[in-house]
Scaffold this motif. Structure first.
Motif, PDB file in Angstrom:
ATOM      1  N   ALA A  11     -93.195  69.981 -66.891  1.00  0.00           N
ATOM      2  CA  ALA A  11     -91.812  70.140 -66.414  1.00  0.00           C
ATOM      3  C   ALA A  11     -91.693  69.269 -65.164  1.00  0.00           C
ATOM      4  O   ALA A  11     -92.705  68.876 -64.583  1.00  0.00           O
ATOM      5  CB  ALA A  11     -91.553  71.594 -66.057  1.00  0.00           C
ATOM      6  N   ILE A  12     -90.473  68.953 -64.764  1.00  0.00           N
ATOM      7  CA  ILE A  12     -90.336  68.273 -63.475  1.00  0.00           C
ATOM      8  C   ILE A  12     -90.069  69.338 -62.417  1.00  0.00           C
ATOM      9  O   ILE A  12     -89.330  70.289 -62.644  1.00  0.00           O
ATOM     10  CB  ILE A  12     -89.266  67.163 -63.498  1.00  0.00           C
ATOM     11  N   PHE A  13     -90.704  69.177 -61.282  1.00  0.00           N
ATOM     12  CA  PHE A  13     -90.752  70.234 -60.266  1.00  0.00           C
ATOM     13  C   PHE A  13     -89.564  70.143 -59.313  1.00  0.00           C
ATOM     14  O   PHE A  13     -89.197  69.047 -58.888  1.00  0.00           O
ATOM     15  CB  PHE A  13     -92.077  70.136 -59.497  1.00  0.00           C
ATOM     16  N   TYR A  25    -101.405  74.565 -61.409  1.00  0.00           N
ATOM     17  CA  TYR A  25    -101.996  74.947 -62.695  1.00  0.00           C
ATOM     18  C   TYR A  25    -101.405  74.125 -63.842  1.00  0.00           C
ATOM     19  O   TYR A  25    -102.121  73.587 -64.682  1.00  0.00           O
ATOM     20  CB  TYR A  25    -101.787  76.448 -62.962  1.00  0.00           C
ATOM     21  N   GLU A  26    -100.082  74.035 -63.862  1.00  0.00           N
ATOM     22  CA  GLU A  26     -99.431  73.283 -64.950  1.00  0.00           C
ATOM     23  C   GLU A  26     -99.895  71.824 -64.966  1.00  0.00           C
ATOM     24  O   GLU A  26    -100.178  71.245 -66.020  1.00  0.00           O
ATOM     25  CB  GLU A  26     -97.909  73.351 -64.789  1.00  0.00           C
ATOM     26  N   LEU A  27     -99.993  71.242 -63.768  1.00  0.00           N
ATOM     27  CA  LEU A  27    -100.437  69.851 -63.658  1.00  0.00           C
ATOM     28  C   LEU A  27    -101.876  69.689 -64.148  1.00  0.00           C
ATOM     29  O   LEU A  27    -102.210  68.745 -64.859  1.00  0.00           O
ATOM     30  CB  LEU A  27    -100.327  69.393 -62.199  1.00  0.00           C
ATOM     31  N   SER A  50     -90.077  64.924 -60.536  1.00  0.00           N
ATOM     32  CA  SER A  50     -89.369  65.882 -59.683  1.00  0.00           C
ATOM     33  C   SER A  50     -87.903  66.008 -60.066  1.00  0.00           C
ATOM     34  O   SER A  50     -87.259  65.037 -60.464  1.00  0.00           O
ATOM     35  CB  SER A  50     -89.487  65.456 -58.218  1.00  0.00           C
ATOM     36  N   ASP A  51     -87.410  67.221 -59.933  1.00  0.00           N
ATOM     37  CA  ASP A  51     -86.049  67.601 -60.304  1.00  0.00           C
ATOM     38  C   ASP A  51     -85.282  67.731 -58.989  1.00  0.00           C
ATOM     39  O   ASP A  51     -85.577  68.622 -58.197  1.00  0.00           O
ATOM     40  CB  ASP A  51     -86.142  68.946 -61.041  1.00  0.00           C
ATOM     41  N   GLU A  52     -84.345  66.836 -58.740  1.00  0.00           N
ATOM     42  CA  GLU A  52     -83.870  66.698 -57.365  1.00  0.00           C
ATOM     43  C   GLU A  52     -82.390  67.003 -57.143  1.00  0.00           C
ATOM     44  O   GLU A  52     -81.918  66.961 -56.017  1.00  0.00           O
ATOM     45  CB  GLU A  52     -84.191  65.275 -56.874  1.00  0.00           C
ATOM     46  N   LYS A 267     -93.362  79.806 -68.799  1.00  0.00           N
ATOM     47  CA  LYS A 267     -92.621  80.704 -69.692  1.00  0.00           C
ATOM     48  C   LYS A 267     -91.187  80.978 -69.240  1.00  0.00           C
ATOM     49  O   LYS A 267     -90.376  81.431 -70.028  1.00  0.00           O
ATOM     50  CB  LYS A 267     -93.384  82.023 -69.845  1.00  0.00           C
ATOM     51  N   ASP A 268     -90.862  80.676 -67.974  1.00  0.00           N
ATOM     52  CA  ASP A 268     -89.499  80.955 -67.508  1.00  0.00           C
ATOM     53  C   ASP A 268     -88.486  79.925 -67.980  1.00  0.00           C
ATOM     54  O   ASP A 268     -87.286  80.143 -67.848  1.00  0.00           O
ATOM     55  CB  ASP A 268     -89.464  81.040 -65.972  1.00  0.00           C
ATOM     56  N   ILE A 269     -88.936  78.800 -68.502  1.00  0.00           N
ATOM     57  CA  ILE A 269     -87.965  77.768 -68.881  1.00  0.00           C
ATOM     58  C   ILE A 269     -88.023  77.431 -70.377  1.00  0.00           C
ATOM     59  O   ILE A 269     -87.655  76.340 -70.797  1.00  0.00           O
ATOM     60  CB  ILE A 269     -88.111  76.495 -68.006  1.00  0.00           C
TER      61      ILE A 269
END
Ligand code: MSP
Length: 522
Positions: A11-13, A25-27, A50-52, A267-269
């Motif tokens: 995901a983008i953070f 962990y995901e990375l 990244s999600d900006e 799991k949240d997305i």
């Protein structure tokens, strides 16, 4: 033959805060898979970023007295530092504020949805909280007031663009049910189908895909109507293709790497990735990713990590105390990728001492010290001459006993096939278990032959035993290369192996480590 490709994404953070251990962990999980596939010789592309955009960023930036761009730049540079420290081997880092790389992709995606007739303008009515800078629902109000700001929300009516998500529901159901669009673990498929079947109103209604620009121009303008900005999820999801050049003059990487082989998310997305994203792709007539790998959440002391609970664990803390390889080891082996897991400092230390200081580290030291002491580090041999291990059974092979068989035989016929099977199924924890199973065999092999005693009576056999141990360590090093690359390199340097003149001969020129690979912690 065409080279096999492998495209993997995280995901983008959100660029509004520091990355914590859950993000790390995901990375790490994705990095292990990327490195593994690279080692198979596949043409691999590993994306993170990244999600900006979004109100949250604007708000936090304002609080810090910065422009949104200055604020995200700061956070992204910290993000990149951690990513480098963790040894993440991403091939690219996409930023949604990058108007040259990301925006053309997101805007092309928008136009594709429009061309399919799936975007329409309508009035959006809702309760808007100025404090939150977001729409809120009746349910979220306490005594008619926003619970965060204690103010009454305004009734707002505005023109938005909507996406005809509802049109794709039957096809989404079919894709999920048939497994043509795969989600691991399977329980998430059932969750999504249940949502589609029961919560129709909330889920299946069309989604608002844009909103008028408010206050600050922070977001991607809708191509045909720049007074509107794209909805953050529509913007963010496009990253997976914009990063490959989709929407730019040169779409080469998009043509090579899309569809993604696996998209790693928390799991949240899942909803956004299992419903909205595939629906957008269907509308744009772009193939769907092959698989979503949904991981669980890292909790701390049994509770979800959050600033307010005060239990946020940072990766830095563990790195400072134990080093990056230990953190990567923990994430790989002590966690079932698809379940939630709890981390405490005590547990980390226990596992570190048992499996790294004692298990792997101790085996490397013992073996290499003996090799140096008895043979000056020069040991040559081949698989056929290694004596058999004692009567040990393989955990994976049930009742099969390997008594009478030697380490190279076991490695080739039992250890490696199971290791690869698990890695290919993204079961990183099980694959790592198999590497430690081999470490167990090697420890047992030392107990069986006691080379430290044997050397006094039979030097020739001792060399064969040590050769077997070095061969095993070389395999351990190969297996942990994607998991703990630094450690693997360190072991290879200590073993220094090369092929000998006759078929199957391997010559080691070893050095004993100057200090333990993993120091015991008290
Ligand atoms: N920006 C969105 C994703 C957009 S993708 C098109 C987002 N960002 S996030 O920073 O909140 O989360 C990034 C990833 O980290 C998500 O996959 C999320 O599930 C994961 N995690 C966030 N907290 C986590 C834990 N405590 N444990 C494990 N993973 C967690 O969502």
């Amino acid at each position: 033959m065409d080279e096999k490709k492998f495209y993997i994404t995280t995901a983008i953070f959100y660029a509004n805060a520091q990355l914590h251990l859950g993000h790390a962990y995901e990375l790490i999980l994705a990095d292990i898979l990327a490195r593994y596939h690279r080692s198979l010789g596949e043409k691999t592309f590993f994306l993170t970023g990244s999600d900006e955009h979004g109100d949250k960023i604007i708000r936090t930036a304002q609080k810090e007295g910065l422009t949104p761009q200055a604020f995200v730049n700061l956070n992204v540079s910290k993000m990149k530092e951690l990513i480098a420290t963790l040894g993440i081997s991403n091939d690219s880092f996409i930023r949604t504020s990058d108007s040259k790389v990301h925006w053309p992709g997101a805007q092309k995606m928008w136009k594709a949805l429009e061309a399919s007739g799936d975007i329409y303008k309508a009035t959006y009515k809702g309760l808007y909280c100025v404090g939150c800078e977001a729409f809120i629902t009746e349910k979220e109000l306490v005594n008619g007031l926003c619970q965060h700001h204690n103010t009454a929300p305004e009734q707002i009516e505005e023109e938005n663009y909507f996406f005809r998500l509802s049109k794709y529901v039957p096809e989404l159901k079919r894709l999920l049910e048939s497994g043509d669009f795969k989600i691991t673990p399977r329980s998430k498929v059932r969750e999504m189908l249940a949502l589609l079947n029961t919560d129709a109103e909330a889920i299946l209604s069309d989604v608002s895909l844009s909103r008028p620009e408010r206050e600050i121009p922070w977001g991607i303008p809708v191509p045909s109507d720049p007074s509107q900005l794209m909805y953050v999820w529509c913007d963010a999801l496009s990253n997976y293709i914009s990063a490959l050049g989709y929407g730019q003059e040169d779409e080469k990487n998009f043509n090579i790497f899309w569809p993604a082989d696996v998209q790693v998310i928390g799991k949240d997305i899942v909803r956004f990735h299992a419903l909205l994203w595939p629906a957008m792709l269907l509308s744009a007539k772009i193939p769907l990713p092959r698989e979503l790998l949904v991981h669980g959440f890292v909790t701390s002391g049994g509770k979800k990590m959050s600033k307010s609970v005060g239990n946020v664990l940072s990766a830095d803390e563990f790195i400072a105390d134990y080093g990056v390889p230990a953190l990567r080891y923990y994430c790989a082996r002590e966690v079932s990728p698809t379940e939630d897991w709890d981390l405490t400092r005590e547990k980390f230390k226990e596992v570190y001492n048992a499996n790294l200081a004692n298990g792997l580290g101790n085996l490397v030291s013992r073996t290499l010290k003996m090799a140096e002491q008895y043979f000056g580090g020069n040991i040559a041999g081949d698989a056929a001459s290694v004596p058999a291990v004692g009567a040990h059974t393989s955990a994976g092979a049930g009742d099969v006993t390997f008594a009478g068989l030697n380490i190279p035989y076991i490695v080739i016929n039992d250890i490696l096939p199971r290791y690869h099977k698990h890695m290919l199924a993204y079961e990183v924890n099980k694959a790592t278990d198999v590497a430690w199973e081999l470490i167990g065999y090697l420890d047992q092999f030392i107990t069986d032959y006691e080379p430290f005693k044997l050397v006094k009576t039979d030097k020739e056999k001792t060399e064969k035993v040590l050769w077997g141990l070095l061969y095993g360590l070389r395999e351990v090093s190969n297996m942990i290369a994607p998991i703990m690359p630094e450690t693997s390199v360190a072991i290879d340097e200590l073993l220094k192996s090369k092929n000998g003149e006759h078929e199957g001969e391997i010559i080691f020129t070893t050095k004993a480590p100057e200090q333990p690979l993993f120091k015991r912690k008290d």
